[in-house]
Enzyme design. Structure first.
Site, short mmCIF file in Angstrom:
data_model
loop_
_atom_site.label_atom_id
_atom_site.label_comp_id
_atom_site.label_asym_id
_atom_site.label_seq_id
_atom_site.Cartn_x
_atom_site.Cartn_y
_atom_site.Cartn_z
N GLY A 234 0.90 -1.20 0.04
CA GLY A 234 -0.06 0.07 -0.09
C GLY A 234 0.83 1.39 -0.05
O GLY A 234 2.15 1.19 -0.34
N ASN A 235 0.18 2.31 0.14
CA ASN A 235 0.77 3.73 0.37
C ASN A 235 0.41 4.45 1.56
O ASN A 235 -0.65 4.04 2.14
CB ASN A 235 1.02 4.42 -0.73
CG ASN A 235 -0.50 4.62 -1.44
OD1 ASN A 235 -1.31 5.27 -0.79
ND2 ASN A 235 -0.70 4.27 -2.59
N ARG A 236 0.88 5.51 1.63
CA ARG A 236 0.59 6.42 2.84
C ARG A 236 -0.74 7.51 2.67
O ARG A 236 -1.05 8.18 3.45
CB ARG A 236 1.82 7.36 3.20
CG ARG A 236 2.84 6.51 3.41
CD ARG A 236 4.19 7.54 4.02
NE ARG A 236 5.36 6.48 4.25
CZ ARG A 236 5.47 5.93 5.41
NH1 ARG A 236 4.98 5.88 6.39
NH2 ARG A 236 6.77 5.44 5.40
#
Length: 419
Positions: free
Chosen positions: A208-210
């Site tokens: 995923g990412n932030r």
């Protein structure tokens, strides 16, 4: 939206009237001019002084006070109002409004005003579901009133059922929605993607990412406040669904692509603010991957774990290809879809943004440096550059994400005038 709007808040005699105190306070803090009108028994639950303190304005209640001033004022209030919101609306007041009664200050103003009427019913569940109350609400709805449906939950009586007044955020959302129905996006259908995507490694892990989704949600709220019908396609985020906005939740990039493709047929605008993962595991494990020590395999403890990744679809780029093919064949293009992209960069922002704008044939591209503390993921502010298809670039100052959203829509709206 709310700045300098003249809003009348009608308070009826019900236990939920205490919740209207926060609503009046937040409306006033947002810059609205709030006039509170209380029915005869509303003061049995919350004092007029409380609402006067929150609104910084006089509170009205008695239509029949001896000076006759109220009889004159109710016409002025009715004429100047941008919105009349009755919060909470009791069964008794709903019946009076449906019947056209004008026997107190609130109902007299309601009959005299041409401002939109918003009702937030709150009462005992059997009173709310009674055929008489439902018939009155349907009649008022047919006349143009906007009804904020009550929530289902525990009531003051201890019973559980429909009749709870929604929270302040929902009430504010409803007020903004009604005030914006004639805005510059009225009648338009817009699609906005928000948040990141989760690409599964196994049933418990993902890539995923932030991304927090805050920018996309701000864009959706701003579009709603301008009168648009909004579909918000959201990746996994910790944000509540905004009032009055259709939310479709997805997890992966492929799911987001499918959701976008299935909804763009009759859309006017697509804004892809989601941080879609560029890659995904080629073969997610069906079961949780266990950690096995190197010693158990007769190897060293430093053995690495390898994960084979494949590229995810580029939603905006894939949308551009059919448009280019139609142009090359001199075919009639399909319905015009305004497309806006986002670029979250850590270096070479201008070069990368220009490349994406051209490669995806976008109308606008919004780029920001996510390494900055004031415009990175999960912040409430953003510092963006807006790239136009004609080569122009706008460098906006650091602003709240809600203000950035307004700036972006200000630049999208002119495109719609050419459609």
């Amino acid at each position: 939206m709310l700045l300098n709007s003249r809003i009348i808040v009608g308070i009826c005699g019900g236990i939920a009237s205490y919740k209207a105190v926060e609503l009046v306070s937040q409306l006033q803090q947002a810059g609205a001019l709030v006039d509170v009108i209380m029915t005869e028994h509303a003061g049995d639950f919350v004092s007029p002084l409380t609402f006067a303190t929150m609104s910084h304005r006089r509170v009205y209640s008695d239509l029949w006070e001896p000076s006759g001033e109220a009889a004159e004022l109710h016409i002025a209030l009715a004429r100047e109002a941008d919105l009349l919101a009755v919060v909470p609306a009791t069964a008794n007041t709903i019946a009076k409004l449906a019947g056209g009664a004008a026997d107190n200050m609130l109902t007299a103003v309601a009959l005299a005003t041409r401002a939109p009427l918003l009702l937030a019913p709150a009462m005992y569940k059997d009173m709310y579901t009674h055929p008489a109350t439902q018939a009155n609400l349907n009649l008022l709805r047919e006349r143009g009133a906007y009804i904020v449906e009550p929530e289902v939950g525990r009531l003051a009586s201890g019973d559980v059922g429909p009749g709870r007044l929604p929270d302040t955020a929902s009430l504010l959302g409803a007020i903004r929605l009604v005030l914006g129905r004639s805005g510059d996006l009225a009648g338009r259908r817009v699609i906005i993607t928000a948040g990141g995507t989760h690409e599964p490694i196994d049933p418990v892990r993902y890539i995923g990412n932030r991304s927090s989704g805050k920018m996309g949600y701000s864009l959706a709220i701003e579009a709603r406040d301008r009168g648009a019908h909004v579909l918000l396609i959201s990746g996994p985020v910790a944000l509540p669904a905004p009032y009055g906005i259709e939310v479709q939740r997805v997890e992966t990039a492929v799911q987001m692509r499918d959701a976008v493709y299935s909804s763009i047929t009759d859309a006017d605008v697509l804004i892809m603010s989601a941080a879609v993962a560029d890659f995904r595991p080629a073969e997610p494990a069906a079961q949780k991957i266990k950690k096995v020590s190197g010693q158990a395999r007769g190897q060293s403890e430093t053995d690495a774990f390898s994960l084979h990744l494949v590229q995810n679809p580029d939603i905006l780029k894939d949308l551009a290809e059919p448009l280019q093919e139609s142009h090359n064949r001199n075919e009639q293009p399909r319905r015009r879809l305004i497309r806006v992209g986002f670029a979250a960069e850590t270096e070479d922002i201008i070069a990368n943004a220009r490349h994406k704008l051209a490669a995806k044939q976008l109308d606008l591209l919004v780029a920001n440096d996510v390494t900055r503390s004031d415009s990175g993921f999960a912040t409430d502010t953003n510092k963006v550059l807006i790239f136009h298809a004609d080569g122009a670039v706008e460098d906006l100052p650091v602003m709240a994400k809600s203000d950035v959203a307004a700036a972006i829509w200000d630049r999208v709206v002119p495109f719609l005038g050419t459609m």
